[in-house]
Design a protein around this motif. Structure first.
Motif: not given
Ligand code: AMP
Ligand code: GLY
Length: 430
Positions: A287-289, A148-150, A106-108, A196-198, A189-194, A218-220
């Motif tokens: 971003i997520e656990y 936007l995240k389900a 649950s993202k919430d 580099i992801e890791m 609903i989340e603020e967009f983070l700028h 590398y997801k794409r």
């Molecule tokens: P998640 O399933 O939460 O990891 O989201 C999937 C992908 O969406 C992430 O790997 C990020 O590339 C992108 N993403 C999710 N949340 C954000 C955020 N708050 N800001 C920027 N990119 C995000």
């Protein structure tokens, strides 16, 4: 020990490989496994979600330890089931309780948890159909793009990033009205983070933890990070910008409060915490656990861990992690996923795979494969992850690519640019 691994992907083949190499492993079973895991132990045709069938397997094969690979059985409560079922409650299981797996389920829940324990993450608002108007007002308060995240599990597809405010409002409406089924009954609903992801990985026994090697995936589907999202097309470890100072911040601002927060909230948690984070100008934000290891990150992260894996997982699942010292191979690991042409949309299956016995200085971790009349054939979109180690990332990349060329099947595709965006940090040229 007799050990049971749950799952059938590349991650589970890595677990099976490492566990089968341990002198502490007597018999290894994988449910349901794939053609790769069949060479490490015995595959059992049982679904990880069929708990009564898992119980029977545990009794029949005198299992001593269970390693769940993917999130589904964890979110469905396999750990609580094992610990509360008389016939199997003595078995060690490496994973969080159902409550702990909610960090991913649950993202919430995960946002409430992070806010409560002061873990840095994007600003957010959770909305339902009843609070759609507040959701739109929150969107108006944010800068584009809009995230936007389900709330629930949506097979990795439940996140939309919209460039336009009106489109974001429309997508919010669609999500709240079934676009991702019940997973979208609540939307975060989340603020967009700028930045580099890791990805960072933690192994915990509920009190102590170890930070495992970090990775970048590398997801794409397309080179240059273009095209549709996939389950992951490749990964590298270590990540050059994750220096000691940055990883220290990850520990003190993210991992310490996460592990302590789970404990103080009374949430039993052993096993892995996969933290997807954004490096925002040197500040890590979550971003997520996920409540498990990543795939394909496992194909580089565990590939670099030189400990006896059975000893490590036994210690983590029994509150003894303090007795262990992590031994990390300082080399660079790269994995490249060979996928079936057409993936992640429609693709064929059943293509014979050749060249697996001709690899040089690389390991093929199977994901979508199966044995068909003594032949190994493709059985999924992501087919095989080719992992290699090198003294530099450049060397590991070269080996992974050469071996990726050696394995053949009809319509094979792989990204040739894995890790290339990071070469600038090493000042290297391919
Ligand atoms: P998640 O399933 O939460 O990891 O989201 C999937 C992908 O969406 C992430 O790997 C990020 O590339 C992108 N993403 C999710 N949340 C954000 C955020 N708050 N800001 C920027 N990119 C995000
Ligand atoms: N590679 C991303 C994941 O395992 O969720």
């Amino acid at each position: 020990m007799n050990i049971l691994i749950l799952g059938s992907g590349g991650r589970e083949h890595v677990f099976a490989t490492k566990i089968s190499e341990s002198p502490l492993c007597q018999k290894l079973f994988i449910a349901p496994g794939n053609a790769g895991t069949a060479a490490c132990g015995q595959n059992l045709n049982v679904s990880p979600l069929d708990f009564p069938a898992i119980e029977k397997v545990c009794i029949d094969h005198q299992i001593d330890m269970i390693i769940p690979g993917n999130e589904d059985p964890l979110v469905a409560g396999i750990v609580d089931f094992v610990k509360s079922t008389e016939s199997i409650k003595h078995i060690l299981i490496l994973g969080p309780s159902k409550a702990g797996a909610m960090l991913e389920g649950s993202k919430d829940f995960s946002k409430v948890f992070m806010q409560k324990h002061g873990v840095p993450t994007a600003a957010y608002l959770s909305v339902t159909a009843e609070t759609y108007t507040e959701g739109c007002e929150f969107l108006e308060s944010l800068k584009a793009p809009y995230v936007l995240k389900a709330d629930g599990l949506a097979a990795g597809k439940g996140v939309l990033i919209e460039a336009d405010l009106n489109q974001a409002k429309q997508s919010l409406h669609d999500m709240l009205h079934g676009k991702f089924g019940a997973a979208g009954n609540t939307v975060v609903i989340e603020e967009f983070l700028h930045g580099i992801e890791m990805s960072c990985f933690v192994l915990t026994d509920g009190t102590d933890y170890m930070l495992l090697p970090e990775a970048k995936d590398y997801k794409r589907i397309g080179e240059g990070d273009t095209g549709l999202n996939t389950g992951g097309m490749g990964a590298v470890s270590p990540v050059p910008f994750a220096d000691e100072a940055f990883l220290d911040k990850v520990k003190t601002t993210i991992v310490d409060p996460t592990v302590a927060g789970l404990k103080s909230d009374g949430i039993p948690y052993t096993g892995f915490i996969f933290i997807g984070l954004m490096n925002c100008d040197g500040t890590p934000k979550v971003i997520e656990y996920n409540c498990r290891m990543g795939d394909p990150e496992t194909e580089v992260v565990l590939h670099r861990i030189q400990n006896d894996h059975v000893e490590l997982y036994k210690a983590a699942s029994s509150g003894q992690l303090k007795s262990q010292t992590l031994k990390i191979n300082p080399q660079h690991a790269v994995t490249v996923f060979l996928v079936s042409g057409g993936y992640p949309e429609t693709f064929g299956k059943g293509y014979e795979i050749s060249g697996l016995d001709q690899l040089k200085s690389a390991k093929a971790y199977h994901a979508g494969t199966k044995i068909d009349h003594d032949k190994i054939v493709t059985n999924g979109g992501r087919v095989i992850a080719v992992s290699a180690l090198g003294n530099s990332m450049q060397e590991a990349l070269k080996l992974a690519m050469e071996n990726a060329d050696t394995i053949q099947f009809e319509n094979k595709y792989f990204r040739k640019d894995i890790g290339k965006d990071l070469l600038k940090y090493y000042n290297e040229q391919l």
